[in-house]
Design a protein around this motif. Structure first.
Motif, PDB file in Angstrom:
ATOM      1  N   LEU A  72      10.152  -5.400  -3.384  1.00 33.52           N
ATOM      2  CA  LEU A  72       9.797  -5.558  -2.095  1.00 33.52           C
ATOM      3  C   LEU A  72       8.975  -6.535  -1.780  1.00 33.52           C
ATOM      4  O   LEU A  72       8.925  -7.417  -0.972  1.00 33.52           O
ATOM      5  CB  LEU A  72       9.448  -4.346  -1.348  1.00 33.52           C
ATOM      6  N   ALA A  73       7.588  -6.561  -2.479  1.00 32.88           N
ATOM      7  CA  ALA A  73       6.664  -7.307  -2.186  1.00 32.88           C
ATOM      8  C   ALA A  73       6.969  -8.932  -2.485  1.00 32.88           C
ATOM      9  O   ALA A  73       6.668  -9.735  -2.012  1.00 32.88           O
ATOM     10  CB  ALA A  73       5.319  -6.907  -3.054  1.00 32.88           C
ATOM     11  N   GLY A  74       7.676  -8.907  -3.805  1.00 32.04           N
ATOM     12  CA  GLY A  74       8.289 -10.278  -4.110  1.00 32.04           C
ATOM     13  C   GLY A  74       9.146 -10.659  -2.974  1.00 32.04           C
ATOM     14  O   GLY A  74       9.192 -11.950  -2.668  1.00 32.04           O
ATOM     15  N   HIS A  75      10.175 -10.074  -2.418  1.00 27.76           N
ATOM     16  CA  HIS A  75      10.732 -10.638  -1.304  1.00 27.76           C
ATOM     17  C   HIS A  75       9.930 -10.958  -0.059  1.00 27.76           C
ATOM     18  O   HIS A  75      10.399 -11.840   0.811  1.00 27.76           O
ATOM     19  CB  HIS A  75      12.117  -9.486  -0.909  1.00 27.76           C
ATOM     20  N   GLN A  76       8.989 -10.053   0.155  1.00 28.19           N
ATOM     21  CA  GLN A  76       7.974 -10.403   1.182  1.00 28.19           C
ATOM     22  C   GLN A  76       7.224 -11.756   0.993  1.00 28.19           C
ATOM     23  O   GLN A  76       7.146 -12.623   1.988  1.00 28.19           O
ATOM     24  CB  GLN A  76       6.877  -9.352   1.340  1.00 28.19           C
ATOM     25  N   VAL A  77       7.039 -12.161  -0.253  1.00 23.97           N
ATOM     26  CA  VAL A  77       6.736 -13.471  -0.189  1.00 23.97           C
ATOM     27  C   VAL A  77       7.601 -14.429   0.235  1.00 23.97           C
ATOM     28  O   VAL A  77       7.269 -15.641   0.725  1.00 23.97           O
ATOM     29  CB  VAL A  77       6.440 -13.723  -1.908  1.00 23.97           C
ATOM     30  N   VAL A 134       0.688  -1.072  -0.091  1.00 26.34           N
ATOM     31  CA  VAL A 134      -0.127  -0.210   0.260  1.00 26.34           C
ATOM     32  C   VAL A 134       0.907   1.259  -0.051  1.00 26.34           C
ATOM     33  O   VAL A 134       0.518   2.401  -0.800  1.00 26.34           O
ATOM     34  CB  VAL A 134      -0.836  -0.033   1.196  1.00 26.34           C
ATOM     35  N   LEU A 135       1.926   1.414   1.021  1.00 28.12           N
ATOM     36  CA  LEU A 135       2.652   2.696   1.153  1.00 28.12           C
ATOM     37  C   LEU A 135       3.596   2.498  -0.097  1.00 28.12           C
ATOM     38  O   LEU A 135       4.283   3.768  -0.378  1.00 28.12           O
ATOM     39  CB  LEU A 135       3.229   2.657   2.324  1.00 28.12           C
ATOM     40  N   GLY A 136       4.162   1.641  -0.717  1.00 27.86           N
ATOM     41  CA  GLY A 136       5.026   1.575  -1.633  1.00 27.86           C
ATOM     42  C   GLY A 136       6.536   2.149  -1.269  1.00 27.86           C
ATOM     43  O   GLY A 136       7.219   2.810  -1.779  1.00 27.86           O
ATOM     44  N   LEU A 137       6.767   1.587  -0.002  1.00 27.09           N
ATOM     45  CA  LEU A 137       8.234   1.566   0.496  1.00 27.09           C
ATOM     46  C   LEU A 137       9.250   1.248  -0.601  1.00 27.09           C
ATOM     47  O   LEU A 137       9.181   0.328  -1.268  1.00 27.09           O
ATOM     48  CB  LEU A 137       8.241   0.953   1.847  1.00 27.09           C
ATOM     49  N   SER A 138      10.417   2.222  -0.552  1.00 22.39           N
ATOM     50  CA  SER A 138      11.354   1.927  -1.466  1.00 22.39           C
ATOM     51  C   SER A 138      12.488   2.089  -0.715  1.00 22.39           C
ATOM     52  O   SER A 138      13.662   2.413  -1.612  1.00 22.39           O
ATOM     53  CB  SER A 138      11.200   2.900  -2.647  1.00 22.39           C
TER      54      SER A 138
END
Length: 116
Positions: free
Chosen positions: A64-69, A25-29
């Motif tokens: 980041l979302a891929g790494h979260q998986v 949601v926040l799109g942390l980079s």
């Protein structure tokens, strides 16, 4: 990364889902300087995701979302459950959520590329 604190499975799952949603949601980079190999892996990952019409606020958010998986898989959660969470926290249908989980595994944590 593993922590030495003991938490109940429910609190770990809530924390994990909360972190996933926050990242998406926040799109942390906040990322370190990638290596040349990471650039190739990231580029292939982003191309694969975009080829299925899966869009994020930024490339860094997708990565980041891929790494979260992978982080979720490292805690022992099944792929199907993670795909359900991805679908529930986004506008992705089940197919695209499952694809996202699969391409995340292929790019960032091939150690989890075994059938459940």
């Amino acid at each position: 990364m593993a922590t030495s604190q003991a938490r109940s499975p429910g609190s770990v799952r809530s924390l994990s889902v909360g972190l996933s949603l926050t990242i998406v949601v926040l799109g942390l980079s906040a990322m370190g300087t990638p290596s040349a190999r990471a650039d190739r892996v990231d580029d292939a990952f982003l191309n694969a995701v975009q080829s299925k019409g899966i869009n994020f606020a930024s490339p860094q958010t997708a990565i980041l979302a891929g790494h979260q998986v992978c982080d979720e898989l490292d805690t022992g959660r099944p792929k199907s459950e993670i795909a359900t969470d991805v679908s529930g926290s986004s506008n992705l249908d089940g197919y695209r959520a499952g694809y996202f989980v699969g391409v995340s595994i292929a790019a960032y944590c091939p150690r989890h590329h075994v059938h459940e």
